[in-house]
Design a protein around this motif. Structure first.
Motif, PDB file in Angstrom:
ATOM      1  N   TYR A 251      20.273  13.011 -54.998  1.00 22.42           N
ATOM      2  CA  TYR A 251      20.048  11.872 -54.096  1.00 22.42           C
ATOM      3  C   TYR A 251      21.178  10.852 -54.141  1.00 22.42           C
ATOM      4  CZ  TYR A 251      15.238  12.986 -52.736  1.00 22.42           C
ATOM      5  OH  TYR A 251      14.138  13.568 -52.168  1.00 22.42           O
ATOM      6  N   GLU A 252      22.207  11.143 -54.965  1.00 26.22           N
ATOM      7  CA  GLU A 252      23.168  10.090 -55.295  1.00 26.22           C
ATOM      8  C   GLU A 252      24.037   9.658 -54.103  1.00 26.22           C
ATOM      9  OE1 GLU A 252      22.619   8.547 -57.858  1.00 26.22           O
ATOM     10  OE2 GLU A 252      24.369   7.279 -58.121  1.00 26.22           O
ATOM     11  N   TYR A 253      24.342  10.590 -53.229  1.00 23.24           N
ATOM     12  CA  TYR A 253      25.201  10.222 -52.097  1.00 23.24           C
ATOM     13  C   TYR A 253      24.440  10.420 -50.789  1.00 23.24           C
ATOM     14  CZ  TYR A 253      28.324  10.678 -56.012  1.00 23.24           C
ATOM     15  OH  TYR A 253      28.884  10.534 -57.252  1.00 23.24           O
ATOM     16  N   ASP A 254      23.153  10.178 -50.866  1.00 25.14           N
ATOM     17  CA  ASP A 254      22.296  10.400 -49.699  1.00 25.14           C
ATOM     18  C   ASP A 254      21.765   9.061 -49.175  1.00 25.14           C
ATOM     19  OD1 ASP A 254      20.914  11.787 -47.743  1.00 25.14           O
ATOM     20  OD2 ASP A 254      20.173  13.316 -49.130  1.00 25.14           O
ATOM     21  N   ARG A 255      20.875   9.151 -48.187  1.00 23.90           N
ATOM     22  CA  ARG A 255      20.503   7.961 -47.418  1.00 23.90           C
ATOM     23  C   ARG A 255      19.210   7.279 -47.881  1.00 23.90           C
ATOM     24  NH1 ARG A 255      16.581   9.646 -43.448  1.00 23.90           N
ATOM     25  NH2 ARG A 255      16.330  11.900 -43.475  1.00 23.90           N
ATOM     26  N   TRP A 256      18.650   7.747 -49.019  1.00 22.41           N
ATOM     27  CA  TRP A 256      17.297   7.312 -49.368  1.00 22.41           C
ATOM     28  C   TRP A 256      17.230   6.073 -50.250  1.00 22.41           C
ATOM     29  CZ3 TRP A 256      13.534   9.591 -46.641  1.00 22.41           C
ATOM     30  CH2 TRP A 256      13.856  10.798 -46.006  1.00 22.41           C
TER      31      TRP A 256
ATOM     32  N   CYS B 164       2.283  -0.742 -46.870  1.00 22.92           N
ATOM     33  CA  CYS B 164       3.508  -1.534 -47.089  1.00 22.92           C
ATOM     34  C   CYS B 164       4.688  -0.661 -47.494  1.00 22.92           C
ATOM     35  CB  CYS B 164       3.266  -2.571 -48.183  1.00 22.92           C
ATOM     36  SG  CYS B 164       2.120  -3.830 -47.687  1.00 22.92           S
ATOM     37  N   PHE B 165       4.522   0.631 -47.440  1.00 25.09           N
ATOM     38  CA  PHE B 165       5.619   1.547 -47.790  1.00 25.09           C
ATOM     39  C   PHE B 165       6.587   1.612 -46.614  1.00 25.09           C
ATOM     40  CE2 PHE B 165       7.174   6.049 -48.219  1.00 25.09           C
ATOM     41  CZ  PHE B 165       7.881   5.862 -49.383  1.00 25.09           C
ATOM     42  N   VAL B 166       7.337   0.543 -46.447  1.00 24.33           N
ATOM     43  CA  VAL B 166       8.251   0.413 -45.308  1.00 24.33           C
ATOM     44  C   VAL B 166       9.626   0.071 -45.880  1.00 24.33           C
ATOM     45  CG1 VAL B 166       8.686  -0.805 -43.147  1.00 24.33           C
ATOM     46  CG2 VAL B 166       6.331  -0.537 -43.947  1.00 24.33           C
ATOM     47  N   TYR B 167      10.611   0.863 -45.551  1.00 25.08           N
ATOM     48  CA  TYR B 167      11.964   0.615 -46.073  1.00 25.08           C
ATOM     49  C   TYR B 167      12.952   1.355 -45.193  1.00 25.08           C
ATOM     50  CZ  TYR B 167      11.912   5.390 -47.821  1.00 25.08           C
ATOM     51  OH  TYR B 167      11.851   6.750 -47.891  1.00 25.08           O
ATOM     52  N   ASN B 168      14.206   1.030 -45.368  1.00 22.66           N
ATOM     53  CA  ASN B 168      15.255   1.682 -44.586  1.00 22.66           C
ATOM     54  C   ASN B 168      15.627   3.014 -45.248  1.00 22.66           C
ATOM     55  OD1 ASN B 168      17.619   2.480 -43.415  1.00 22.66           O
ATOM     56  ND2 ASN B 168      18.786   0.632 -43.929  1.00 22.66           N
ATOM     57  N   CYS B 169      15.291   4.119 -44.595  1.00 23.38           N
ATOM     58  CA  CYS B 169      15.605   5.420 -45.208  1.00 23.38           C
ATOM     59  C   CYS B 169      16.870   6.005 -44.605  1.00 23.38           C
ATOM     60  CB  CYS B 169      14.431   6.389 -45.108  1.00 23.38           C
ATOM     61  SG  CYS B 169      14.068   6.910 -43.440  1.00 23.38           S
ATOM     62  N   GLY B 170      17.644   5.129 -43.989  1.00 19.42           N
ATOM     63  CA  GLY B 170      18.918   5.596 -43.443  1.00 19.42           C
ATOM     64  C   GLY B 170      20.045   4.788 -44.048  1.00 19.42           C
ATOM     65  N   GLN B 171      19.936   4.589 -45.350  1.00 20.23           N
ATOM     66  CA  GLN B 171      20.890   3.717 -46.038  1.00 20.23           C
ATOM     67  C   GLN B 171      22.248   4.384 -46.241  1.00 20.23           C
ATOM     68  OE1 GLN B 171      18.553   1.775 -49.150  1.00 20.23           O
ATOM     69  NE2 GLN B 171      20.484   1.470 -50.235  1.00 20.23           N
ATOM     70  N   ASP B 172      23.285   3.572 -46.333  1.00 18.36           N
ATOM     71  CA  ASP B 172      24.606   4.089 -46.675  1.00 18.36           C
ATOM     72  C   ASP B 172      24.805   3.896 -48.171  1.00 18.36           C
ATOM     73  OD1 ASP B 172      27.252   4.668 -47.058  1.00 18.36           O
ATOM     74  OD2 ASP B 172      27.987   3.391 -45.416  1.00 18.36           O
ATOM     75  N   TRP B 173      24.983   4.995 -48.898  1.00 17.39           N
ATOM     76  CA  TRP B 173      25.086   4.897 -50.364  1.00 17.39           C
ATOM     77  C   TRP B 173      26.295   4.072 -50.791  1.00 17.39           C
ATOM     78  CZ3 TRP B 173      29.567   6.718 -52.475  1.00 17.39           C
ATOM     79  CH2 TRP B 173      30.315   7.622 -51.699  1.00 17.39           C
ATOM     80  N   ARG B 174      27.247   3.924 -49.853  1.00 18.14           N
ATOM     81  CA  ARG B 174      28.445   3.146 -50.201  1.00 18.14           C
ATOM     82  C   ARG B 174      28.139   1.653 -50.292  1.00 18.14           C
ATOM     83  NH1 ARG B 174      29.106   6.711 -46.339  1.00 18.14           N
ATOM     84  NH2 ARG B 174      30.569   8.422 -46.574  1.00 18.14           N
TER      85      ARG B 174
END
Ligand code: GCU
Length: 651
Positions: A507-512, A292-302
């Motif tokens: 990780y603050e301004y990254d996509r994770w 179940c480790f499924v998530y969007n790892c291409g997130q926009d930090w904004r």
């Protein structure tokens, strides 16, 4: 080539007891596991030899099958008797008697496993590297070949069986090109050797598969789970595997996660994907473990509306009750990713009609890389004992069984920690996590102190007072690691990619999707329904209310659930900023104490072991100091609030 002797870990001591000279197996059959028992007895008990006497000093007997691997050990007039209803149960009984006699435990002793599936997942790659491995190369593979060192695999199987592990997956869940071919041809012959060996110790072998294998291996132009040719391809693959490896366990699947292929590519659901594979493997008796480790790892930090913590629940809840009966969902303990402090996944207790496995991580990815000492059993124990408040006794340890339609298809898995290092785990003290994992998963009622005590007793020859010092290091080490790396559950302030060492904004301004949102006023992720992402609503009503409200949210999870001012007062009476300073100073002081204690033990420890931990403690201290100084400076600069005790904080 000099082959160094491998550490026998908690099996290194033999029982010297005249009581156990002859052993007798009642109604002996020709069985693989009974042969293992005969092999083990002289290794564990000095001078143990087979005897025809039913009145021998150690009698092993199989009682009626009650469907689990429990056992009973009692003292008899002539020695000891072990009874179990399965051969694997007898094997567990033999290891248990060894442990009891070495640690001076009490008899009679009766035990049955609390969880059915007790698994370790290896993240090993065919080239010999291990994803998140900190103890050398893979014990299975070397330079895109099977290593073929069956003595190492056997030694490992002994260690695992002695703690009750009964399932293993032997390749990385991120299945690269070469490993995608493990399911076919010559590779299966090699995998069979590994599976046979684990089978001798009652351990079933699984493979991680690539969802796109029909394309990569099969030459099809699609892996769409709803297409009959794809299903037919998997059926044939499964049947061929079972022809070669009749005791094969099944597949573990990481799909649509961190770049891995999956059903989403074809606009299909995870239910579609898992069920297709389940139907393909069912005729052979296999199971599908679907992560179940499924998530969007291409997130926009904004974009503040997205919350990674919510992903697994959002994706999987709607499929509850709709999976084939040989599908098991594997759920990480927390909603993000194996941080030293996270809440428990809201899927536990909420999923009511789906077979489920809880996933921990033994390898210390975010918890010190087996350089820093971090005994993880207290953390795992907290998860097992967590009351989801979905009714009476709704502790996670119960819910995973109760909510699995087939409780035999439920249990616990963990990412493994061993490699070619002769002591298996890099840091000698990290052996306690491997040992402790097996023991806790078998017996959920054991305390983390008791497990640490057993491990120290089995491993070292130390007077009581000195043994207690090592236990103290172990049992406080999780809190200490948390102190200098993760204040009030703000995770991911570590160096990106490697996940060791401090990098507060790494990780603050990254996509994770892992942000602390520190600003000049405060810090933390607001996940309430009232003011934030609404993640709190994924819990039971009671837990929702508790987490939602600042005044009831537990301090240790505060910044996971809320964004608060630095001046917010915690239950301890301290402000958040003062808590941050205090824990970071305390963490370093504690590591300095560990160093002193360890140095005082030098005359009593063998040199290799002493040096192994000594060197790592030195690095741990440097690490803790870096964390302390960077975190304290960072938050001092943001908040402008000085330390109440005037200690050194760089500006
Ligand atoms: C973490 C880890 C990855 C791993 C992943 C997983 O994100 O950093 O290396 O592949 O977990 O559990 O699949």
């Amino acid at each position: 080539m000099i082959t160094k002797t491998r550490d026998l870990c908690w099996l290194n001591k033999k029982v010297h007891q005249p009581d156990i000279s002859g052993y007798h197996i009642k109604d002996k059959k020709d069985s693989i596991v009974l042969k293992t028992i005969e092999r083990e007895l002289p290794l564990l008990f000095e001078g143990a030899e087979p005897s025809d006497e039913p009145g021998s000093s150690l009698v092993l007997s199989l009682a009626g099958d009650d469907g689990n691997d429990g056992y009973e050990i009692r003292k008899t007039e002539t020695g000891y008797e072990i009874t179990a209803s399965t051969e694997t149960g007898l094997l567990y009984g033999v290891f248990s008697l060894h442990r009891i006699l070495i640690t001076k435990g009490t008899l009679p002793f009766k035990s049955r496993p609390d969880q059915s599936i007790r698994m370790i997942n290896h993240w090993d790659n065919f080239d010999g590297s291990i994803e998140r491995g900190y103890a050398g190369e893979s014990i299975y593979y070397d330079s895109n070949n099977f290593r073929g060192d069956m003595e190492i695999v056997r030694s490992y199987a002994r260690l695992l069986a002695s703690t009750g592990i009964n399932a293993i997956s032997i390749n990385n869940v991120n299945v690269h090109k070469k490993e995608t071919f493990f399911i076919k041809g010559e590779n299966l012959k090699e995998i069979r050797k590994i599976a046979d060996l684990f089978g001798e110790y009652g351990i079933r072998t699984f493979l991680a598969i690539n969802f796109a294998a029909p394309i990569v291996v099969g030459g099809l132009d699609t892996a769409d789970p709803l297409l009959p040719e794809v299903a037919a391809w998997w059926e044939k693959v499964a049947a061929d595997i079972y022809k070669e490896i009749p005791q094969f366990g099944g597949f573990i699947v990481k799909a649509d996660s961190e770049g891995e292929p999956g059903p989403f590519t074809y606009n299909r659901s995870h239910e579609d994907g898992a069920n297709m594979l389940a139907r393909a493997i069912k005729p052979s008796g296999g199971i599908i473990i679907w992560r179940c480790f499924v998530y969007n790892c291409g997130q926009d930090w904004r974009d503040r509306t997205l919350d990674r913590a919510m992903a697994a629940y959002d994706i999987f809840m709607e499929h509850d009750g709709k999976f084939e009966d040989n599908v098991i969902l594997q759920i990480k303990n927390g909603p993000i990713d194996f941080q030293i402090r996270e809440p428990n996944s809201p899927l536990f207790g909420a999923l009511k009609k789906t077979n489920q496995i809880l996933e921990f991580q033994i390898t210390q990815e975010y918890t010190g890389h087996q350089v820093d000492i971090c005994y993880l059993v207290p953390m795992w124990k907290e998860t097992l004992d967590f009351d989801t408040r979905y009714g009476k006794d709704a502790y996670i340890r119960n819910e995973i069984k109760k909510n699995s339609p087939d409780p035999k298809l439920s249990g616990i898995a963990a990412v493994g920690s061993v490699g070619m290092d002769t002591n298996w785990t890099g840091n000698k003290l990290a052996q306690a996590n491997l040992y402790g994992y097996g023991r806790l998963v078998w017996d959920n009622s054991l305390s983390s102190e008791a497990i640490a005590g057993e491990w120290v007793n089995l491993t070292f020859d130390l007077p009581r007072e000195e043994a207690a010092k090592i236990m103290e290091i172990l049992t406080t080490s999780r809190d200490v690691y948390e102190d200098y790396t993760c204040p009030l559950a703000v995770g991911f302030m570590c160096k990106p990619t490697i996940h060791y060492g401090v990098d507060i904004d790494g990780y603050e301004y990254d996509r994770w999707g892992t942000y602390h949102y520190a600003d000049r006023n405060g810090v933390g992720r607001e996940r309430s329904v009232a003011n934030g992402t609404g993640y709190t609503r994924q819990y039971s009503d009671d837990r929702f209310r508790e987490y939602e409200d600042l005044s009831t949210c537990p301090d240790e999870l505060l910044l996971f659930f809320h964004h608060v001012p630095y001046t917010h007062i915690l239950r301890s009476g301290k402000t958040v900023i003062q808590h941050i300073y205090d824990t970071h100073f305390a963490g370093v002081e504690k590591v300095e104490q560990y160093e002193e204690v360890w140095e005082s033990l030098e005359p009593l420890l063998d040199e290799e072991c002493y040096r192994n931990v000594r060197e790592r403690l030195k690095k741990q201290k440097e690490n803790a100091i870096n964390w302390r100084d960077q975190i304290n400076t960072y938050f001092y600069r943001k908040s402008g609030i000085p330390d109440a005790h005037g200690r050194v904080i760089y500006d």
